[in-house]
Motif scaffolding. Structure first.
Motif, PDB file in Angstrom:
ATOM      1  N   GLN A   1      -2.817  41.699  61.882  1.00 13.81           N
ATOM      2  CA  GLN A   1      -2.194  42.160  63.194  1.00 13.81           C
ATOM      3  C   GLN A   1      -1.474  41.046  63.905  1.00 13.81           C
ATOM      4  O   GLN A   1      -0.527  41.326  64.583  1.00 13.81           O
ATOM      5  CB  GLN A   1      -2.962  43.334  63.484  1.00 13.81           C
ATOM      6  N   LEU A   2      -2.258  40.318  64.322  1.00 11.87           N
ATOM      7  CA  LEU A   2      -2.213  39.184  64.971  1.00 11.87           C
ATOM      8  C   LEU A   2      -0.736  38.372  64.911  1.00 11.87           C
ATOM      9  O   LEU A   2       0.116  38.224  65.507  1.00 11.87           O
ATOM     10  CB  LEU A   2      -3.223  38.067  65.311  1.00 11.87           C
ATOM     11  N   VAL A   3      -0.630  38.344  63.560  1.00 10.37           N
ATOM     12  CA  VAL A   3       0.469  37.521  63.092  1.00 10.37           C
ATOM     13  C   VAL A   3       1.802  38.139  63.201  1.00 10.37           C
ATOM     14  O   VAL A   3       2.776  37.748  63.746  1.00 10.37           O
ATOM     15  CB  VAL A   3       0.407  37.026  61.494  1.00 10.37           C
ATOM     16  N   LYS A   4       1.747  39.483  62.758  1.00 12.79           N
ATOM     17  CA  LYS A   4       2.823  40.120  62.918  1.00 12.79           C
ATOM     18  C   LYS A   4       3.360  40.561  64.543  1.00 12.79           C
ATOM     19  O   LYS A   4       4.404  40.458  65.021  1.00 12.79           O
ATOM     20  CB  LYS A   4       2.255  41.957  62.767  1.00 12.79           C
ATOM     21  N   GLU A   5       2.404  40.350  65.210  1.00 11.86           N
ATOM     22  CA  GLU A   5       2.788  40.523  66.936  1.00 11.86           C
ATOM     23  C   GLU A   5       3.520  38.834  67.410  1.00 11.86           C
ATOM     24  O   GLU A   5       4.168  39.075  67.948  1.00 11.86           O
ATOM     25  CB  GLU A   5       1.543  40.699  67.842  1.00 11.86           C
ATOM     26  N   VAL A   6       2.552  37.822  66.713  1.00 14.92           N
ATOM     27  CA  VAL A   6       3.219  36.558  67.185  1.00 14.92           C
ATOM     28  C   VAL A   6       4.522  36.064  66.926  1.00 14.92           C
ATOM     29  O   VAL A   6       5.320  35.672  67.739  1.00 14.92           O
ATOM     30  CB  VAL A   6       2.275  35.550  66.873  1.00 14.92           C
ATOM     31  N   VAL A   7       4.964  36.615  65.449  1.00 13.52           N
ATOM     32  CA  VAL A   7       6.193  36.137  65.166  1.00 13.52           C
ATOM     33  C   VAL A   7       7.227  36.957  65.771  1.00 13.52           C
ATOM     34  O   VAL A   7       8.468  36.184  65.698  1.00 13.52           O
ATOM     35  CB  VAL A   7       6.163  36.062  63.676  1.00 13.52           C
ATOM     36  N   LYS A   8       7.070  37.852  66.398  1.00 13.22           N
ATOM     37  CA  LYS A   8       8.286  38.486  67.063  1.00 13.22           C
ATOM     38  C   LYS A   8       8.673  37.678  68.237  1.00 13.22           C
ATOM     39  O   LYS A   8       9.832  37.783  68.668  1.00 13.22           O
ATOM     40  CB  LYS A   8       7.673  39.841  67.865  1.00 13.22           C
TER      41      LYS A   8
ATOM     42  N   LYS B   1      -0.599  32.691  56.830  1.00 11.93           N
ATOM     43  CA  LYS B   1       0.271  34.020  57.114  1.00 11.93           C
ATOM     44  C   LYS B   1       1.452  33.350  57.970  1.00 11.93           C
ATOM     45  O   LYS B   1       2.413  34.040  57.845  1.00 11.93           O
ATOM     46  CB  LYS B   1      -0.646  35.086  57.552  1.00 11.93           C
ATOM     47  N   LEU B   2       1.295  32.672  58.975  1.00 12.67           N
ATOM     48  CA  LEU B   2       2.018  31.920  59.890  1.00 12.67           C
ATOM     49  C   LEU B   2       3.290  31.501  58.996  1.00 12.67           C
ATOM     50  O   LEU B   2       4.419  31.439  59.237  1.00 12.67           O
ATOM     51  CB  LEU B   2       1.520  31.278  60.853  1.00 12.67           C
ATOM     52  N   LYS B   3       2.781  30.492  58.275  1.00 15.17           N
ATOM     53  CA  LYS B   3       3.912  29.804  57.198  1.00 15.17           C
ATOM     54  C   LYS B   3       4.799  30.871  56.446  1.00 15.17           C
ATOM     55  O   LYS B   3       5.995  30.489  56.315  1.00 15.17           O
ATOM     56  CB  LYS B   3       3.226  28.786  56.317  1.00 15.17           C
ATOM     57  N   GLU B   4       4.214  31.836  56.056  1.00 19.20           N
ATOM     58  CA  GLU B   4       4.807  32.767  55.354  1.00 19.20           C
ATOM     59  C   GLU B   4       5.955  33.353  56.092  1.00 19.20           C
ATOM     60  O   GLU B   4       7.089  33.944  55.813  1.00 19.20           O
ATOM     61  CB  GLU B   4       4.058  33.910  54.753  1.00 19.20           C
ATOM     62  N   ASN B   5       6.011  33.124  57.453  1.00 21.97           N
ATOM     63  CA  ASN B   5       6.951  33.726  58.483  1.00 21.97           C
ATOM     64  C   ASN B   5       7.695  32.732  59.020  1.00 21.97           C
ATOM     65  O   ASN B   5       8.425  33.007  60.027  1.00 21.97           O
ATOM     66  CB  ASN B   5       6.116  34.476  59.554  1.00 21.97           C
ATOM     67  N   GLY B   6       7.640  31.499  58.459  1.00 22.96           N
ATOM     68  CA  GLY B   6       8.476  30.406  58.711  1.00 22.96           C
ATOM     69  C   GLY B   6       8.104  29.834  59.981  1.00 22.96           C
ATOM     70  O   GLY B   6       8.872  29.170  60.632  1.00 22.96           O
ATOM     71  N   CYS B   7       6.891  29.655  60.309  1.00 23.17           N
ATOM     72  CA  CYS B   7       6.301  29.342  61.694  1.00 23.17           C
ATOM     73  C   CYS B   7       5.943  27.808  61.369  1.00 23.17           C
ATOM     74  O   CYS B   7       5.460  27.278  60.232  1.00 23.17           O
ATOM     75  CB  CYS B   7       5.139  29.665  62.025  1.00 23.17           C
TER      76      CYS B   7
END
Length: 213
Positions: A72-79, A102-108
């Motif tokens: 849930q945290l990652v979903k909020e952060v990557v916005k 999870k952050l890396k999966e979102n390109g962070c």
């Protein structure tokens, strides 16, 4: 640092799928090599390093901060940002493998601010090592540090900084930062020191001057 957790929750914390998150927010990086960069900060609760001048002592006791679902945290952060700063407290007290995955999966791109007192975990792109006298950093963190940021509270701290500057890699960026309450006293000494030792750069807590988080 004890939680009234269920057996399932305890297992999820060991895996890093739950973490005690004190706060998370979008702002500008205020210190060091990436000063001025828009970044999303995740402040993880818990620290036993015990710096007397710490400006986030409320982070020390992990049990005071909500156990948070990492997904849930990652979903909020990557916005908000693809540049993520993990800070604390001492973030390496926790297993960061799942969070960084999870952050890396979102390109962070992931930065961490750490004393280095605990073993590395997770996939980190930029390690800002800020060593403390109460618990010295582990050799593996020293070896991989991209940035060495030493806090100058008194004159003896210059010698402490040089001790670790001699241990980091030749590509590690070196910063001296005045402790906020001593900035007016220590800043002239830091300027003179850097002029005499130009391998160092100055780091200022610009977020405090800008009055932003």
């Amino acid at each position: 640092m004890l939680y009234p957790l269920s057996e399932e929750q305890s297992e999820l914390m060991k895996k890093g799928k739950l973490l005690p998150i004190m706060e998370h927010f979008y702002t500008l990086q205020g210190e060091g090599a990436h000063t001025g960069m828009a970044s999303y900060f995740i402040r993880i609760g818990g620290c036993d390093v015990g710096c007397h001048w710490c400006d986030v002592k409320e982070s020390w006791e992990a049990g005071k901060h909500p156990v948070t679902d990492v997904n849930q945290l990652v979903k909020e952060v990557v916005k908000y940002s693809k540049t993520i700063v993990l800070t604390g407290g001492e973030p390496l007290m926790w297993n960061l493998d799942y969070l960084t995955q999870k952050l890396k999966e979102n390109g962070c791109k992931i930065h961490i601010e750490t004393s280095g007192a605990y073993p590395l975990s997770g996939e980190i792109d930029w390690i800002c090592l800020s060593p403390k006298k109460t618990q010295h950093p582990k050799n593996e963190v020293i070896a991989k540090a991209n940035e060495l940021k030493c806090i100058i509270y008194n004159r003896n701290d210059f010698e402490f900084a040089e001790k670790f500057a001699a241990q980091v890699s030749e590509n590690c960026e070196l910063y001296l930062q005045p402790e906020w309450s001593k900035r007016e006293t220590m800043m002239p000494l830091i300027v003179d020191y850097i002029l005499a030792n130009p391998k160092w750069k100055v780091s200022l807590q610009t977020h405090k001057y800008l009055q932003i988080p």
